[in-house]
Design a protein around this motif. Structure first.
Motif, PDB file in Angstrom:
ATOM      1  N   PRO A  90       9.054   0.126 -54.014  1.00  0.00           N
ATOM      2  CA  PRO A  90       9.965   1.277 -54.006  1.00  0.00           C
ATOM      3  C   PRO A  90       9.436   2.451 -53.182  1.00  0.00           C
ATOM      4  CG  PRO A  90       9.802   0.363 -56.213  1.00  0.00           C
ATOM      5  CD  PRO A  90       8.780  -0.355 -55.380  1.00  0.00           C
ATOM      6  N   GLY A  91      10.323   3.053 -52.405  1.00  0.00           N
ATOM      7  CA  GLY A  91       9.958   4.195 -51.576  1.00  0.00           C
ATOM      8  C   GLY A  91       9.230   3.770 -50.305  1.00  0.00           C
ATOM      9  N   ARG A  92       8.348   4.654 -49.835  1.00  0.00           N
ATOM     10  CA  ARG A  92       7.565   4.371 -48.629  1.00  0.00           C
ATOM     11  C   ARG A  92       6.086   4.397 -48.979  1.00  0.00           C
ATOM     12  NH1 ARG A  92       9.089   7.561 -43.421  1.00  0.00           N
ATOM     13  NH2 ARG A  92       8.221   5.651 -42.561  1.00  0.00           N
ATOM     14  N   PRO A  93       5.266   3.699 -48.217  1.00  0.00           N
ATOM     15  CA  PRO A  93       3.825   3.694 -48.509  1.00  0.00           C
ATOM     16  C   PRO A  93       3.206   5.072 -48.267  1.00  0.00           C
ATOM     17  CG  PRO A  93       4.421   1.905 -46.987  1.00  0.00           C
ATOM     18  CD  PRO A  93       5.601   2.824 -47.069  1.00  0.00           C
ATOM     19  N   LEU A  94       2.036   5.290 -48.889  1.00  0.00           N
ATOM     20  CA  LEU A  94       1.239   6.476 -48.567  1.00  0.00           C
ATOM     21  C   LEU A  94       0.531   6.275 -47.237  1.00  0.00           C
ATOM     22  CD1 LEU A  94      -0.601   7.461 -51.890  1.00  0.00           C
ATOM     23  CD2 LEU A  94       1.265   8.674 -50.767  1.00  0.00           C
ATOM     24  N   TYR A  95       0.055   5.041 -47.019  1.00  0.00           N
ATOM     25  CA  TYR A  95      -0.733   4.707 -45.820  1.00  0.00           C
ATOM     26  C   TYR A  95      -0.424   3.290 -45.368  1.00  0.00           C
ATOM     27  CZ  TYR A  95      -3.733   8.445 -47.750  1.00  0.00           C
ATOM     28  OH  TYR A  95      -4.213   9.609 -48.276  1.00  0.00           O
ATOM     29  N   TYR A  96      -0.799   3.027 -44.121  1.00  0.00           N
ATOM     30  CA  TYR A  96      -0.979   1.660 -43.655  1.00  0.00           C
ATOM     31  C   TYR A  96      -2.452   1.505 -43.307  1.00  0.00           C
ATOM     32  CZ  TYR A  96       4.098   1.445 -43.099  1.00  0.00           C
ATOM     33  OH  TYR A  96       5.449   1.468 -43.326  1.00  0.00           O
ATOM     34  N   ALA A  97      -3.093   0.518 -43.901  1.00  0.00           N
ATOM     35  CA  ALA A  97      -4.473   0.215 -43.542  1.00  0.00           C
ATOM     36  C   ALA A  97      -4.440  -0.734 -42.352  1.00  0.00           C
ATOM     37  CB  ALA A  97      -5.205  -0.424 -44.713  1.00  0.00           C
ATOM     38  N   LYS A  98      -5.013  -0.293 -41.258  1.00  0.00           N
ATOM     39  CA  LYS A  98      -5.025  -1.078 -40.028  1.00  0.00           C
ATOM     40  C   LYS A  98      -6.243  -1.987 -40.028  1.00  0.00           C
ATOM     41  CE  LYS A  98      -4.977  -0.434 -34.982  1.00  0.00           C
ATOM     42  NZ  LYS A  98      -5.043   0.587 -33.905  1.00  0.00           N
ATOM     43  N   THR A  99      -6.017  -3.274 -39.876  1.00  0.00           N
ATOM     44  CA  THR A  99      -7.125  -4.215 -39.897  1.00  0.00           C
ATOM     45  C   THR A  99      -6.877  -5.313 -38.877  1.00  0.00           C
ATOM     46  OG1 THR A  99      -8.416  -5.713 -41.306  1.00  0.00           O
ATOM     47  CG2 THR A  99      -6.066  -5.569 -41.763  1.00  0.00           C
ATOM     48  N   SER A 100      -7.927  -5.954 -38.432  1.00  0.00           N
ATOM     49  CA  SER A 100      -7.823  -7.011 -37.422  1.00  0.00           C
ATOM     50  C   SER A 100      -7.714  -8.360 -38.101  1.00  0.00           C
ATOM     51  CB  SER A 100      -9.046  -6.993 -36.497  1.00  0.00           C
ATOM     52  OG  SER A 100      -9.137  -5.767 -35.817  1.00  0.00           O
ATOM     53  N   GLY A 101      -6.729  -9.132 -37.721  1.00  0.00           N
ATOM     54  CA  GLY A 101      -6.583 -10.485 -38.249  1.00  0.00           C
ATOM     55  C   GLY A 101      -7.097 -11.515 -37.269  1.00  0.00           C
ATOM     56  N   THR A 102      -7.510 -12.677 -37.797  1.00  0.00           N
ATOM     57  CA  THR A 102      -8.024 -13.730 -36.914  1.00  0.00           C
ATOM     58  C   THR A 102      -6.898 -14.460 -36.195  1.00  0.00           C
ATOM     59  OG1 THR A 102      -8.028 -15.212 -38.817  1.00  0.00           O
ATOM     60  CG2 THR A 102     -10.088 -14.091 -38.304  1.00  0.00           C
ATOM     61  N   THR A 103      -5.684 -14.458 -36.778  1.00  0.00           N
ATOM     62  CA  THR A 103      -4.576 -15.156 -36.126  1.00  0.00           C
ATOM     63  C   THR A 103      -3.409 -14.223 -35.835  1.00  0.00           C
ATOM     64  OG1 THR A 103      -3.665 -15.769 -38.283  1.00  0.00           O
ATOM     65  CG2 THR A 103      -5.154 -17.338 -37.241  1.00  0.00           C
ATOM     66  N   SER A 104      -3.341 -13.076 -36.517  1.00  0.00           N
ATOM     67  CA  SER A 104      -2.163 -12.218 -36.398  1.00  0.00           C
ATOM     68  C   SER A 104      -2.392 -10.974 -35.560  1.00  0.00           C
ATOM     69  CB  SER A 104      -1.704 -11.798 -37.807  1.00  0.00           C
ATOM     70  OG  SER A 104      -1.468 -12.924 -38.603  1.00  0.00           O
ATOM     71  N   GLY A 105      -3.568 -10.867 -34.928  1.00  0.00           N
ATOM     72  CA  GLY A 105      -3.867  -9.642 -34.216  1.00  0.00           C
ATOM     73  C   GLY A 105      -4.029  -8.500 -35.201  1.00  0.00           C
ATOM     74  N   VAL A 106      -3.532  -7.322 -34.850  1.00  0.00           N
ATOM     75  CA  VAL A 106      -3.638  -6.168 -35.739  1.00  0.00           C
ATOM     76  C   VAL A 106      -2.671  -6.337 -36.909  1.00  0.00           C
ATOM     77  CG1 VAL A 106      -3.315  -3.681 -35.936  1.00  0.00           C
ATOM     78  CG2 VAL A 106      -4.354  -4.644 -33.886  1.00  0.00           C
ATOM     79  N   LYS A 107      -3.173  -6.049 -38.110  1.00  0.00           N
ATOM     80  CA  LYS A 107      -2.341  -6.106 -39.311  1.00  0.00           C
ATOM     81  C   LYS A 107      -2.189  -4.699 -39.880  1.00  0.00           C
ATOM     82  CE  LYS A 107      -4.876  -9.142 -41.582  1.00  0.00           C
ATOM     83  NZ  LYS A 107      -5.264 -10.121 -42.636  1.00  0.00           N
ATOM     84  N   TYR A 108      -1.019  -4.418 -40.455  1.00  0.00           N
ATOM     85  CA  TYR A 108      -0.753  -3.135 -41.098  1.00  0.00           C
ATOM     86  C   TYR A 108      -0.460  -3.406 -42.574  1.00  0.00           C
ATOM     87  CZ  TYR A 108      -0.303  -1.564 -36.272  1.00  0.00           C
ATOM     88  OH  TYR A 108      -0.537  -1.278 -34.947  1.00  0.00           O
ATOM     89  N   ILE A 109      -1.440  -3.151 -43.410  1.00  0.00           N
ATOM     90  CA  ILE A 109      -1.322  -3.442 -44.832  1.00  0.00           C
ATOM     91  C   ILE A 109      -0.889  -2.175 -45.569  1.00  0.00           C
ATOM     92  CG2 ILE A 109      -2.512  -4.276 -46.886  1.00  0.00           C
ATOM     93  CD1 ILE A 109      -2.283  -6.356 -44.639  1.00  0.00           C
ATOM     94  N   PRO A 110       0.239  -2.219 -46.282  1.00  0.00           N
ATOM     95  CA  PRO A 110       0.693  -1.005 -46.980  1.00  0.00           C
ATOM     96  C   PRO A 110      -0.198  -0.651 -48.168  1.00  0.00           C
ATOM     97  CG  PRO A 110       2.108  -2.878 -47.520  1.00  0.00           C
ATOM     98  CD  PRO A 110       1.178  -3.346 -46.448  1.00  0.00           C
ATOM     99  N   ILE A 111      -0.427   0.649 -48.343  1.00  0.00           N
ATOM    100  CA  ILE A 111      -1.095   1.193 -49.521  1.00  0.00           C
ATOM    101  C   ILE A 111      -0.155   2.235 -50.112  1.00  0.00           C
ATOM    102  CG2 ILE A 111      -3.069   2.491 -50.386  1.00  0.00           C
ATOM    103  CD1 ILE A 111      -4.738   1.313 -48.145  1.00  0.00           C
ATOM    104  N   THR A 112       0.176   2.087 -51.382  1.00  0.00           N
ATOM    105  CA  THR A 112       1.211   2.922 -51.999  1.00  0.00           C
ATOM    106  C   THR A 112       0.616   3.924 -52.986  1.00  0.00           C
ATOM    107  OG1 THR A 112       1.557   1.413 -53.852  1.00  0.00           O
ATOM    108  CG2 THR A 112       2.805   0.961 -51.828  1.00  0.00           C
TER     109      THR A 112
END
Length: 500
Positions: A90-112
Motif C-alpha cells: 500500500p502507498g509508495r515506498p520510502l526508498y529503493y535500495a539499489k543493488t547489483s544482480g548477477t543476472t538482472s543488472g541493477v535491481k531496485y528493491i523497495p523499502i517501505t
C-alpha cells in the motif's frame, strides 16, 4: 561504568526477553506475520492479481503466488518506479535500495514505512543480545566505525534511491551519533580507495571500540592502517574488542584478521540484505544466526537440489530439517511476495531456529554433476588453514573443464596467500580430502578418475582487489563470488596474474 553502558545493559535484558518470547513460538509467530502481510497485500495491484482477498491459508497462498526472482517481479517494480502507487505494498515506498544482480543488472528493491524499522531493530538487537550474553557494554562509550556505501541519495519519482548501507546510515540512533565514524563527508566519497585512506586519517588517533563491515573490505582497511602506522590494529586501538560483519563467511579470514589485530576479538555475524534483515548471531557459543521470525518476513524454503524441479515442495518453518540445503523464499512488508533472494541456507538449530548461509543458488560448481556449494569450499579451506597455520587474503574456485594435453579436468582454486603453507602439497591434500568428505559426488568423480584432485593457482597480493576494481565493484557491499560454474572470473584473474 558510564550511564550509557548501564542503560544499554538494562535495555539489552528487556530485548532478550522479548526475543525469547517469539523465538520459542516459531510457528505461531510466523502465522501472525503471514496474516498481517496478506491483510495489507490485498489492497495492492499484486494482491488483486493473485486473489489475496480470498486467501485464508498458507496453502492457498502457495497455490496462487508462484516463486519469483527479481527478473520475474521486475514488471511490477517498473510500474512503481514510474510513480504508480499500491503496486506491491500500500502507498509508495520510502526508498529503493539499489543493488547489483548477477543476472538482472541493477535491481531496485523497495523499502517501505513498514519494513524500514525491521532493518534497524534487527541490527540494534544483534548488539543488545551480545551485551545481554556477555555483560560487555563498555564499547558503547568508544568510537564505532561502519564501513558502508555512500549515504547520498538520488530521486526516483519522489522516492529516495541509494545503497542499503547508505540508507541505514540515516537511521543511526541519536545516542550513537557522537560515537559514529567516519564523518558524513568521508562517507560520501564514492571512490573506495580514496575513502579508505580518508577513514584511516579520521580513525587512527581515535578510541575505536567497534568496527563493522564486510570482512574483505575491513581487511583492506586494516592492512592500510598497519602500513600507514607501522602498528598492529589492536595496538593502535587497545579498546577495540568487537567486530561486526556480514555478507560472507568470516572463518577463512579469521587467522589473517587475528594476525592484523594482534589478538582475538569477539565478533557478531549478521545476515542483512536489501530484501530484509534475516538473521543475526544471538549467542557467542552457538553456530548459526537467529532467524528473524517476527520482523515482517514470512519464510518459505525449497530444498536446493529440488529447486529447479517443476514439482518442488515449498516448506514453512515447521517443516524444515537441520543440515539440509534450502533456497530461502520470502514475503515481506516491503511487498516482496514469494521472492527468491538467491541465497541458500542450512539450519543448525530448530529451537530456536538458527541458520548459516551456505551459498547462492546460482553460485555453485556442477560442471560434472558434483554440485559443490560455497559452504563446502569455505569449510574445506578453513580446515586446511587450521591444520597448516596458513593465512589467506581471498580465494575463489572454478572448474577447469579443458586442461592442456591429456590431463584430467579439475577444480582450480585461486588463492591469495598472506602466509603460505610450508608444504603446499600437504595443504592441497587436506583441502581435497575435506572436499571429498563433504561432497559424495565429488568423491565419486575423484575415485572414478573423472576428475583429478584440485589444483591451486597462487594469486599475487592485491590482484583480487584489482579484479574487483576492474568490475566496478571495489568496496561497499560488493562481494567476490566464492565459486563459479564457469571460467569468467577465473579467466580474468589469469590475465591479471600474467601481467604481474
Amino acid at each position: 561504568m558510564s550511564l550509557k553502558s548501564l542503560g544499554a545493559k538494562v535495555f539489552a535484558k528487556q530485548i532478550q526477553r522479548k526475543i525469547k518470547q517469539w523465538s520459542s513460538n516459531p510457528e505461531d509467530t510466523q502465522m501472525k506475520v503471514f496474516q498481517q502481510i496478506i491483510a495489507k497485500g490485498k489492497y495492492t495491484s499484486f494482491g488483486k492479481n493473485h486473489n489475496f482477498p480470498r486467501i485464508k491459508t498458507y496453502r492457498e497462498f502457495a497455490d496462487n503466488v508462484p516463486i519469483r526472482d527479481y527478473e520475474e517481479l521486475k514488471p511490477y517494480v517498473e510500474r512503481m518506479l514510474a510513480g504508480e502507487e499500491s503496486v506491491l505494498w500500500p502507498g509508495r515506498p520510502l526508498y529503493y535500495a539499489k543493488t547489483s544482480g548477477t543476472t538482472s543488472g541493477v535491481k531496485y528493491i523497495p523499502i517501505t514505512k513498514d519494513s524500514m524499522p525491521t532493518h534497524i531493530e534487527a541490527a540494534r538487537n544483534a548488539i543488545l543480545c551480545y551485551i545481554a550474553e556477555t555483560g560487555n557494554a563498555s564499547f558503547v562509550d568508544g568510537k564505532m566505525i561502519f564501513l558502508q556505501g555512500s549515504p547520498e541519495m538520488q530521486d526516483k519519482k519522489g522516492v529516495k534511491l541509494g545503497r542499503l548501507s547508505g540508507i541505514v546510515a540515516h537511521y543511526v540512533p541519536a545516542y550513537l551519533q557522537k560515537n559514529r565514524l567516519p564523518s558524513w563527508e568521508t562517507n560520501c566519497i564514492e571512490d573506495w580507495e580514496t575513502k579508505v585512506d580518508a577513514i584511516i586519517e579520521e580513525t587512527r588517533n581515535e578510541n575505536m571500540t567497534v568496527i563493522s563491515g564486510i570482512p574483505s573490505w575491513v581487511q583492506m582497511y586494516f592492512e592500510r592502517l598497519q602500513k600507514k602506522t607501522g602498528k598492529k590494529v589492536g595496538e593502535l586501538f587497545p579498546n577495540f574488542d568487537l567486530f561486526i560483519y556480514g555478507g560472507v563467511n568470516f572463518e577463512p579470514y579469521r587467522a589473517k584478521f587475528e594476525n592484523l589485530i594482534g589478538r582475538k576479538v569477539d565478533s557478531i555475524e549478521l545476515f542483512p540484505a536489501s530484501e530484509g534483515f534475516f538473521a543475526f548471531q544471538d549467542n557467542q557459543d552457538e553456530k548459526g544466526m537467529l532467524l528473524q521470525l517476527n520482523s515482517g518476513i514470512f519464510y518459505e524454503f525449497v530444498k536446493a537440489d529440488e529447486f529447479f524441479d517443476a514439482d518442488s515442495a515449498r516448506l514453512t518453518i515447521g517443516e524444515v530439517q537441520i543440515g539440509v540445503n534450502y533456497v530461502m523464499i520470502v514475503s515481506t512488508t516491503a511487498g516482496l511476495w514469494a521472492y527468491n533472494i538467491g541465497d541458500t541456507i542450512q539450519f543448525t538449530s530448530l529451537m530456536p531456529y538458527r541458520v548459516v548461509v551456505s551459498g547462492r543458488i546460482k553460485h555453485y560448481i556442477s560442471a560434472f554433476g558434483e554440485h559443490v556449494i560455497a559452504k563446502e569450499v569455505e569449510e574445506a579451506m578453513q580446515q586446511a588453514i587450521l591444520e597448516t597455520g596458513t593465512r589467506i587474503s581471498e580465494f575463489t574456485v572454478a572448474p577447469q573443464i579443458n586442461p592442456e594435453g591429456d590431463e584430467l579436468p579439475y577444480h582450480e582454486w585461486f588463492v591469495e596467500f598472506e602466509k603460505e603453507p610450508q608444504d603446499m602439497e600437504q595443504f592441497i591434500s587436506i583441502l581435497d580430502k575435506a572436499m571429498q568428505k563433504q561432497n559424495s559426488y565429488y568423491f565419486d568423480l575423484i575415485e572414478g578418475k573423472i576428475l583429478q584432485p584440485l589444483k591451486i593457482r597462487k594469486v599475487p597480493q592485491e590482484k583480487f582487489q584489482h579484479y574487483m576494481k576492474s568490475e566496478g565493484k571495489l568496496g561497499g557491499q560488493n562481494k567476490l563470488p566464492r565459486l563459479s560454474n564457469d571460467r569468467k572470473i577465473a579467466d580474468k584473474l589469469q590475465k591479471l596474474i600474467k601481467t604481474d
